[in-house]
Structure formats: structure tokens, C-alpha cells
Enzyme design. Structure first.
Site, PDB file in Angstrom:
ATOM      1  N   GLU A 248       9.303  12.996 -27.370  1.00  0.00           N
ATOM      2  CA  GLU A 248       8.787  14.046 -28.258  1.00  0.00           C
ATOM      3  C   GLU A 248       7.264  14.091 -28.217  1.00  0.00           C
ATOM      4  O   GLU A 248       6.662  15.173 -28.195  1.00  0.00           O
ATOM      5  CB  GLU A 248       9.265  13.790 -29.689  1.00  0.00           C
ATOM      6  CG  GLU A 248      10.748  14.017 -29.906  1.00  0.00           C
ATOM      7  CD  GLU A 248      11.259  13.414 -31.198  1.00  0.00           C
ATOM      8  OE1 GLU A 248      12.399  13.725 -31.565  1.00  0.00           O
ATOM      9  OE2 GLU A 248      10.535  12.613 -31.833  1.00  0.00           O
TER      10      GLU A 248
ATOM     11  N   ASN B   3       9.405   9.923 -31.219  1.00  0.00           N
ATOM     12  CA  ASN B   3       9.774   9.052 -30.109  1.00  0.00           C
ATOM     13  C   ASN B   3       8.894   9.410 -28.914  1.00  0.00           C
ATOM     14  O   ASN B   3       8.128  10.374 -28.956  1.00  0.00           O
ATOM     15  CB  ASN B   3      11.273   9.128 -29.786  1.00  0.00           C
ATOM     16  CG  ASN B   3      11.724  10.507 -29.327  1.00  0.00           C
ATOM     17  OD1 ASN B   3      11.009  11.206 -28.615  1.00  0.00           O
ATOM     18  ND2 ASN B   3      12.929  10.908 -29.731  1.00  0.00           N
TER      19      ASN B   3
ATOM     20  N   ASP C 223      17.297   7.355 -37.282  1.00  0.00           N
ATOM     21  CA  ASP C 223      17.532   7.605 -38.713  1.00  0.00           C
ATOM     22  C   ASP C 223      17.378   6.320 -39.515  1.00  0.00           C
ATOM     23  O   ASP C 223      16.830   6.324 -40.626  1.00  0.00           O
ATOM     24  CB  ASP C 223      18.937   8.173 -38.932  1.00  0.00           C
ATOM     25  CG  ASP C 223      19.139   9.527 -38.270  1.00  0.00           C
ATOM     26  OD1 ASP C 223      18.138  10.226 -38.018  1.00  0.00           O
ATOM     27  OD2 ASP C 223      20.299   9.885 -38.012  1.00  0.00           O
TER      28      ASP C 223
END
Length: 329
Positions: free
Chosen positions: A208, A205, A274
Site C-alpha cells: 500500500e 502495509n 486487523d
């Protein structure tokens, strides 16, 4: 794209075989209400009404691929404790294979207990060990993967920095998968961020990516593109897919494509990442082209964001949403 093609793509997910390797968590929820402050210390007292247990971390990725019809083998580490027993019960409830679940008595089963009152989060209690797994445990994971690698259509590495995906294991998995022509998709975290060199799809993302590169990145197309080029020099993935919250996702596979967020009706973003990585894995397993794969994964995330809590994507909702957003005319 017409509706028949979308139906064919989602139907092709069924019967694929996906290995999800990563940090498995037990999410425990304690619900109650607060009506007084403790006389022992000035903290709220929660009168418990009920509890709930859910699969979290890499297990939630596995629930997404399982929900879309893929046979899913989940590899992870637990302790030898009561929380492992609860996990095994949840695996059975969801018809999820536990053949890749390795018990290490020196570690606790990762468990995150959230205490809530009137839907307000009071506190969270974590049981976990974040140190890298030892050589013996790592070898067990590799041996178990070697036994089935010839039957796997895709591998997901789901890293929450809880110690399973140590650098040597990451390198070995990618080497083995490359040798067998199996795509490897990565959902990274800070530690070992750059250890996934040569993977098929790398999906950080925005925060990150910024933290790992050590630079501020505005959530603008231009800033994200410049950061992707820096990241690609280090990671050399076939494709970078950056999730950007309300700005959707950016795909880089030699050229850039920015895909806007698919749903403006957001109830909860829990588990959306996820869903993205799980859906991408099935697209890679079926040989979808990058942009079609990313578009469907983006739409899948939009469907789960419309529900409260981390829930797996449902095939019928995905088909309906894809038909509405991708069909010509």
C-alpha cells in the site's frame, strides 16, 4: 519486561472503550464438492454441503478489541436488506454493539461470498457499492460519534475503500478526536491514503505504501526507511507502523525500529492486519509507549497467523506468547 508487567498491560485492555469506524462486511462461505462440469456451460458445479457467515472488514477489527476485553462501538454502513439482518444476528452472537450501524437503503450491505470445494477457492461473488456516502449519511456518522467522543479511549479508522471513509469525514473525525485528546489509529487503503494527516498511528502495509507513493520499495530495512521518510512528509502522523509480511514491522516515531516477525508457524495470514491495528488501539488507549505497543501487536498477529481463517486474538494466547518473547531471562 517481566511477566507481571505483561499481565498488567493485557489486564488494562479490559474496560477501555474503543470506536471502530470503517467498512463493515459480511463474509459468506459456501462449502461443497465438485464432481461434474455443467452441461450448460463449461464451469464446475459445486454440490453444496454447508454455509458459514462471518464478520469481516472493520467488524473483524472490532472482534479483536472485543476479544481483548474492550467495550467496542462499531460504526459503519449497511443496506436495508437480508444481509443486514444476518449481520445483526452475528453482532448479537458476538455481543457486539450495533448502535453505530447506519442503514442506507440506497446501498447494498457489503457481502463477499466465497465458494469453496475441498478447501479450494472456486470463485467469489461481491455485493457492494464503492461510491462515497452522501452528506446526510456522513452527518449521521459524525453526530453518533459526537455523542460518545467524551467516553472513548481510542478510535480506529479501518478503510477498505467501500465509500464510508470519504475525505471530509476523515478530516472531521481526526479534528474531533484531536480536540478531545483521543488517539486515532488508521489502517488505510489506496483511495484517500493521504487524507489521514495528523493521525496518531498510521499503519499501511508495504505494498500500500509503495503504490500510494508511486515508487518501488524493496522489503529491506533501508528501502522501507527511505519510504517512511517520504510518507511522513505527507502524512505527519505521530507514528508510522509499516507491516512487512515475513520481515515483521517497522516503526518510525522520529527514529526507526525494525521488529522481526514473531511466529514462523504460519497457517493463514487472514486477518493479521486487523489484529495488529486492534491491539495497537488498545495499547494507545492505555498509554503504552510506542515500541512496547508495537511489539505486543506484532506478537498478537503472530498468534492469529497460527490458525486457519480470520480469527480474533485470544487474551490467554497473547499473554503466553508475550511472556515467552518479551520476558527477560
Amino acid at each position: 519486561m517481566d511477566k507481571q508487567r505483561i499481565e498488567e498491560i493485557i489486564a488494562a485492555f479490559k474496560g477501555k472503550r474503543v470506536a471502530v469506524i470503517g467498512d463493515i462486511m459480511l463474509d459468506k462461505y459456501i462449502f461443497g464438492h465438485v464432481s461434474r462440469i455443467s452441461p450448460e456451460y463449461p464451469v464446475p458445479v459445486v454440490d453444496v454441503t454447508h454455509e458459514d457467515h462471518r464478520l469481516g472488514g472493520a467488524a473483524n477489527v472490532a472482534l479483536n478489541t472485543l476479544s481483548l476485553g474492550a467495550e467496542t462501538i462499531l460504526f459503519g454502513i449497511t443496506g436495508n436488506d437480508s444481509n443486514r439482518t444476518t449481520l445483526l444476528e452475528l453482532f448479537k452472537t458476538h455481543s457486539l454493539s450495533c448502535q453505530g450501524l447506519i442503514s442506507d437503503p440506497s446501498r447494498p450491505t457489503t457481502c463477499k461470498t466465497r465458494i469453496l470445494s475441498q478447501n479450494h477457492h472456486i470463485t467469489r461473488v461481491d455485493f457492494e457499492k464503492r461510491e462515497d456516502i452522501d452528506d446526510s449519511t456522513m452527518q449521521q456518522v459524525l453526530d453518533a460519534l459526537e455523542e460518545i467522543i467524551g467516553t472513548i479511549d481510542a478510535i480506529v479508522l479501518e478503510d477498505y475503500n467501500k465509500g464510508l471513509l470519504r475525505e471530509e469525514l476523515i478530516t472531521a473525525i481526526i479534528s474531533t478526536a484531536t480536540l478531545h485528546g483521543v488517539p486515532v489509529l488508521v489502517d488505510p487503503k489506496m483511495k484517500n491514503f493521504f487524507a489521514y494527516r495528523g493521525c496518531t498511528i498510521f499503519k499501511p502495509n508495504l505494498s500500500e505504501m509503495a503504490a500510494s507513493l508511486g515508487i518501488p520499495i524493496k522489503n529491506s530495512d533501508r528501502d522501507v526507511e527511505e519510504a517512511c521518510l517520504l510518507l511522513q512528509e505527507k502524512i505527519e502522523a505521530e507514528t508510522l507502523i509499516v507491516t512487512r509480511s515475513e520481515k515483521g514491522i517497522t516503526v518510525y516515531d522520529g527514529s526507526f525500529t525494525h521488529i522481526p516477525v514473531s511466529s514462523l508457524e504460519v497457517a493463514d495470514v487472514s486477518g493479521a492486519g486487523d489484529t495488529v491495528i486492534g491491539t495497537l488501539a488498545l495499547g494507545a488507549a492505555t498509554g503504552l509507549d510506542t515500541l512496547t505497543n508495537a511489539s505486543i501487536a506484532n506478537i498478537a498477529a503472530g498468534t492469529v497467523c497460527q490458525e486457519v481463517g480470520a480469527v480474533p486474538v485470544k487474551p490467554d494466547r497473547l499473554l503466553k506468547a508475550c511472556s515467552e518473547k518479551l520476558c527477560r531471562g
